[in-house]
Design a protein around this motif. Structure first.
Motif, PDB file in Angstrom:
ATOM      1  N   LEU A 134     -46.372  -7.351  79.925  1.00  0.00           N
ATOM      2  CA  LEU A 134     -45.107  -7.961  79.499  1.00  0.00           C
ATOM      3  C   LEU A 134     -45.162  -8.454  78.066  1.00  0.00           C
ATOM      4  O   LEU A 134     -44.199  -8.306  77.308  1.00  0.00           O
ATOM      5  N   GLU A 135     -46.296  -9.055  77.664  1.00  0.00           N
ATOM      6  CA  GLU A 135     -46.350  -9.669  76.332  1.00  0.00           C
ATOM      7  C   GLU A 135     -46.817  -8.742  75.220  1.00  0.00           C
ATOM      8  O   GLU A 135     -47.086  -9.196  74.101  1.00  0.00           O
ATOM      9  N   ASP A 136     -46.917  -7.455  75.474  1.00  0.00           N
ATOM     10  CA  ASP A 136     -47.313  -6.526  74.416  1.00  0.00           C
ATOM     11  C   ASP A 136     -46.383  -6.671  73.213  1.00  0.00           C
ATOM     12  O   ASP A 136     -45.161  -6.528  73.336  1.00  0.00           O
ATOM     13  N   GLY A 137     -46.961  -6.973  72.055  1.00  0.00           N
ATOM     14  CA  GLY A 137     -46.176  -7.100  70.833  1.00  0.00           C
ATOM     15  C   GLY A 137     -45.517  -8.442  70.620  1.00  0.00           C
ATOM     16  O   GLY A 137     -44.887  -8.672  69.588  1.00  0.00           O
ATOM     17  N   VAL A 138     -45.666  -9.365  71.581  1.00  0.00           N
ATOM     18  CA  VAL A 138     -45.045 -10.690  71.461  1.00  0.00           C
ATOM     19  C   VAL A 138     -45.883 -11.575  70.552  1.00  0.00           C
ATOM     20  O   VAL A 138     -47.102 -11.644  70.687  1.00  0.00           O
ATOM     21  N   ASP A 139     -45.245 -12.264  69.606  1.00  0.00           N
ATOM     22  CA  ASP A 139     -45.955 -13.100  68.628  1.00  0.00           C
ATOM     23  C   ASP A 139     -46.081 -14.558  69.062  1.00  0.00           C
ATOM     24  O   ASP A 139     -47.070 -15.223  68.749  1.00  0.00           O
ATOM     25  N   CYS A 140     -45.096 -15.077  69.759  1.00  0.00           N
ATOM     26  CA  CYS A 140     -45.106 -16.485  70.158  1.00  0.00           C
ATOM     27  C   CYS A 140     -45.971 -16.683  71.399  1.00  0.00           C
ATOM     28  O   CYS A 140     -46.473 -15.728  71.989  1.00  0.00           O
ATOM     29  N   THR A 141     -46.159 -17.937  71.779  1.00  0.00           N
ATOM     30  CA  THR A 141     -46.969 -18.252  72.954  1.00  0.00           C
ATOM     31  C   THR A 141     -46.210 -17.904  74.232  1.00  0.00           C
ATOM     32  O   THR A 141     -45.100 -18.389  74.456  1.00  0.00           O
ATOM     33  N   LEU A 142     -46.811 -17.046  75.056  1.00  0.00           N
ATOM     34  CA  LEU A 142     -46.194 -16.654  76.314  1.00  0.00           C
ATOM     35  C   LEU A 142     -47.134 -17.002  77.459  1.00  0.00           C
ATOM     36  O   LEU A 142     -48.329 -16.766  77.382  1.00  0.00           O
ATOM     37  N   SER A 143     -46.581 -17.590  78.519  1.00  0.00           N
ATOM     38  CA  SER A 143     -47.378 -18.002  79.665  1.00  0.00           C
ATOM     39  C   SER A 143     -46.685 -17.548  80.943  1.00  0.00           C
ATOM     40  O   SER A 143     -45.457 -17.646  81.056  1.00  0.00           O
ATOM     41  N   LYS A 144     -47.485 -17.024  81.907  1.00  0.00           N
ATOM     42  CA  LYS A 144     -46.909 -16.500  83.141  1.00  0.00           C
ATOM     43  C   LYS A 144     -47.572 -17.164  84.357  1.00  0.00           C
ATOM     44  O   LYS A 144     -48.757 -17.457  84.345  1.00  0.00           O
ATOM     45  N   PHE A 145     -46.771 -17.363  85.384  1.00  0.00           N
ATOM     46  CA  PHE A 145     -47.290 -17.647  86.715  1.00  0.00           C
ATOM     47  C   PHE A 145     -46.552 -16.690  87.630  1.00  0.00           C
ATOM     48  O   PHE A 145     -45.424 -16.954  88.044  1.00  0.00           O
ATOM     49  N   ALA A 146     -47.203 -15.552  87.929  1.00  0.00           N
ATOM     50  CA  ALA A 146     -46.535 -14.425  88.589  1.00  0.00           C
ATOM     51  C   ALA A 146     -45.339 -14.027  87.723  1.00  0.00           C
ATOM     52  O   ALA A 146     -45.518 -13.668  86.561  1.00  0.00           O
ATOM     53  N   ASP A 147     -44.111 -14.150  88.243  1.00  0.00           N
ATOM     54  CA  ASP A 147     -42.947 -13.764  87.443  1.00  0.00           C
ATOM     55  C   ASP A 147     -42.355 -14.926  86.662  1.00  0.00           C
ATOM     56  O   ASP A 147     -41.446 -14.731  85.852  1.00  0.00           O
ATOM     57  N   ASN A 148     -42.844 -16.138  86.881  1.00  0.00           N
ATOM     58  CA  ASN A 148     -42.354 -17.302  86.138  1.00  0.00           C
ATOM     59  C   ASN A 148     -42.897 -17.238  84.714  1.00  0.00           C
ATOM     60  O   ASN A 148     -44.105 -17.301  84.501  1.00  0.00           O
ATOM     61  N   THR A 149     -42.001 -17.114  83.740  1.00  0.00           N
ATOM     62  CA  THR A 149     -42.416 -16.839  82.362  1.00  0.00           C
ATOM     63  C   THR A 149     -41.857 -17.876  81.403  1.00  0.00           C
ATOM     64  O   THR A 149     -40.673 -18.238  81.470  1.00  0.00           O
ATOM     65  N   LYS A 150     -42.724 -18.350  80.496  1.00  0.00           N
ATOM     66  CA  LYS A 150     -42.315 -19.283  79.437  1.00  0.00           C
ATOM     67  C   LYS A 150     -42.678 -18.690  78.084  1.00  0.00           C
ATOM     68  O   LYS A 150     -43.734 -18.078  77.920  1.00  0.00           O
ATOM     69  N   LEU A 151     -41.818 -18.917  77.114  1.00  0.00           N
ATOM     70  CA  LEU A 151     -42.061 -18.485  75.739  1.00  0.00           C
ATOM     71  C   LEU A 151     -41.840 -19.687  74.828  1.00  0.00           C
ATOM     72  O   LEU A 151     -40.814 -20.359  74.928  1.00  0.00           O
ATOM     73  N   GLY A 152     -42.798 -19.982  73.969  1.00  0.00           N
ATOM     74  CA  GLY A 152     -42.678 -21.149  73.095  1.00  0.00           C
ATOM     75  C   GLY A 152     -43.073 -20.837  71.676  1.00  0.00           C
ATOM     76  O   GLY A 152     -43.955 -20.006  71.434  1.00  0.00           O
ATOM     77  N   GLY A 153     -42.436 -21.516  70.722  1.00  0.00           N
ATOM     78  CA  GLY A 153     -42.783 -21.307  69.325  1.00  0.00           C
ATOM     79  C   GLY A 153     -42.221 -22.394  68.427  1.00  0.00           C
ATOM     80  O   GLY A 153     -41.256 -23.082  68.777  1.00  0.00           O
ATOM     81  N   VAL A 154     -42.839 -22.553  67.259  1.00  0.00           N
ATOM     82  CA  VAL A 154     -42.394 -23.529  66.260  1.00  0.00           C
ATOM     83  C   VAL A 154     -41.151 -22.983  65.558  1.00  0.00           C
ATOM     84  O   VAL A 154     -41.108 -21.807  65.165  1.00  0.00           O
ATOM     85  N   VAL A 155     -40.132 -23.842  65.395  1.00  0.00           N
ATOM     86  CA  VAL A 155     -38.840 -23.372  64.871  1.00  0.00           C
ATOM     87  C   VAL A 155     -38.367 -24.194  63.679  1.00  0.00           C
ATOM     88  O   VAL A 155     -37.166 -24.333  63.458  1.00  0.00           O
ATOM     89  N   ASP A 156     -39.314 -24.746  62.912  1.00  0.00           N
ATOM     90  CA  ASP A 156     -38.922 -25.520  61.728  1.00  0.00           C
ATOM     91  C   ASP A 156     -38.227 -24.657  60.689  1.00  0.00           C
ATOM     92  O   ASP A 156     -37.400 -25.140  59.914  1.00  0.00           O
TER      93      ASP A 156
END
Length: 353
Positions: A134-156
């Motif tokens: 799923l995270e192939d090519g993703v730059d920000c922090t991605l975390s999974k618990f099975a299908d539960n997915t979070k994406l986080g990043g600095v947005v200043d």
């Protein structure tokens, strides 16, 4: 037979290190707790540095039911599983059928070309393999618990916000290529940090809504990151159950009340409590730093006390636990197993009281 295949597949993915560190669900040594602590350790660190951070909670629609059998088999081959195992999995998934009953009327049986059966042994393992890229090519922090997915990043900066949007575009593209879809009505954005620009994001053609608090793996995380809402909710739930016990159970015998409390109340108070309240153990190699030149002690397992600016960072697990760890006696810290550690820790804490 499923258990035999599961052990074989798990051995293969462990040896090849197939499943990525972002996956905490159905993975040995990982849990909801490890997911929360690892992800928010990075998030609270950025907020403590005065940065604005956006966290996006992404929800797949009927994730387990949407797994394409043909795409899953291709991924099993890509990750190098042997032909016999792949052939068995193909046969196992082949010719599944279902029917629907509505108001007493029953449809005919229809063959199913997607979905890994839930409640069976192999389902979670196959799903982890399916969603692994799923995270192939993703730059920000991605975390999974099975299908539960979070994406986080600095947005200043605009660049930071654009980075998150590009990652969302990649995730939407992955979903289309893998015949999955996001439930965009349930996808939300949590804006964190002082002077957060409150940027809006789009997933496909739809704009995502924002909220001041989100339930993440059963724990309520709010925009202040102070866990006050989580504490209030747990307090309300626990007191409600205690009230039911008090009203419904006439006996006040310890033999009656303690088992009820342990079974019905404590699970609510202790669920992921290391993340939102007090301190226990966790993934040391990534979350903690050992003092390299410790002149004050004869053993080399003293942890570094990281700097922080805000209370949300001061009270986070990876900061508040350091003081308690460094105060432990040498024989506790150098225990050779978790069982010995627990026994020695109990003894040391009893002597401190």
């Amino acid at each position: 037979m499923e258990q035999v295949l599961k052990e074989s597949i798990l051995k293969h993915v462990d040896e090849r290190k197939v499943i990525r560190n972002s996956q905490n669900g159905f993975t040995k040594g990982r849990s909801c707790l490890t997911n929360l602590i690892a992800f928010y350790d990075e998030i609270t660190g950025s907020v403590d540095e005065g940065k604005a951070v956006d966290v996006l909670f992404l929800d797949f629609s009927k994730a387990f039911d949407m797994v394409s059998h043909s795409i899953l088999v291709r991924k099993l081959k890509r990750y190098g599983l042997d032909e016999c195992t792949i052939s068995w999995v193909e046969s196992w998934l082949d010719c599944w059928a279902q029917q629907v009953v509505i108001n007493g009327s029953m449809s005919s049986w229809q063959l199913v070309s997607s979905g890994v059966p839930q409640g069976l042994v192999l389902g979670p393992v196959l799903f982890n393999i399916f969603i692994n890229d799923l995270e192939d090519g993703v730059d920000c922090t991605l975390s999974k618990f099975a299908d539960n997915t979070k994406l986080g990043g600095v947005v200043d900066t605009v660049a930071g916000r654009d980075r998150i949007q590009r990652d969302l575009d990649k995730l939407e593209d992955w979903a289309k290529r893998n015949l999955m879809r996001f439930n965009k009505d349930k996808c939300r954005v949590l804006h964190l940090g002082w002077k957060n620009p409150m940027h809006r994001y789009r997933l496909g053609t739809e704009w995502l809504g924002s909220s001041s608090a989100e339930k993440d793996l059963g724990v309520t995380v709010d925009e202040k990151l102070d866990m006050s809402q989580q504490c209030a909710l747990v307090d309300k739930k626990a007191n409600g159950i205690l009230g039911c016990i008090s009203r419904g159970i006439a006996s006040r015998s310890r033999d009656v009340i303690v088992p009820l409390y342990s079974t019905l109340v404590r699970p609510h108070l202790e669920y992921c409590v290391q993340f939102w309240a007090e301190h226990y153990k966790e993934d040391g190699s990534r979350l903690f730093s050992v003092v390299e030149d410790d002149r004050t002690r004869s053993y080399g397992l003293k942890l570094q006390w990281g700097r922080f600016r805000l209370d949300i960072r001061k009270n986070f697990f990876t900061r508040r636990v350091v003081k308690h760890w460094n105060a432990l006696p040498r024989e506790v810290v150098e225990s050779r197993s978790s069982e010995v550690f627990k026994v020695r820790l109990d003894k040391a804490l009893a002597e401190m009281i």
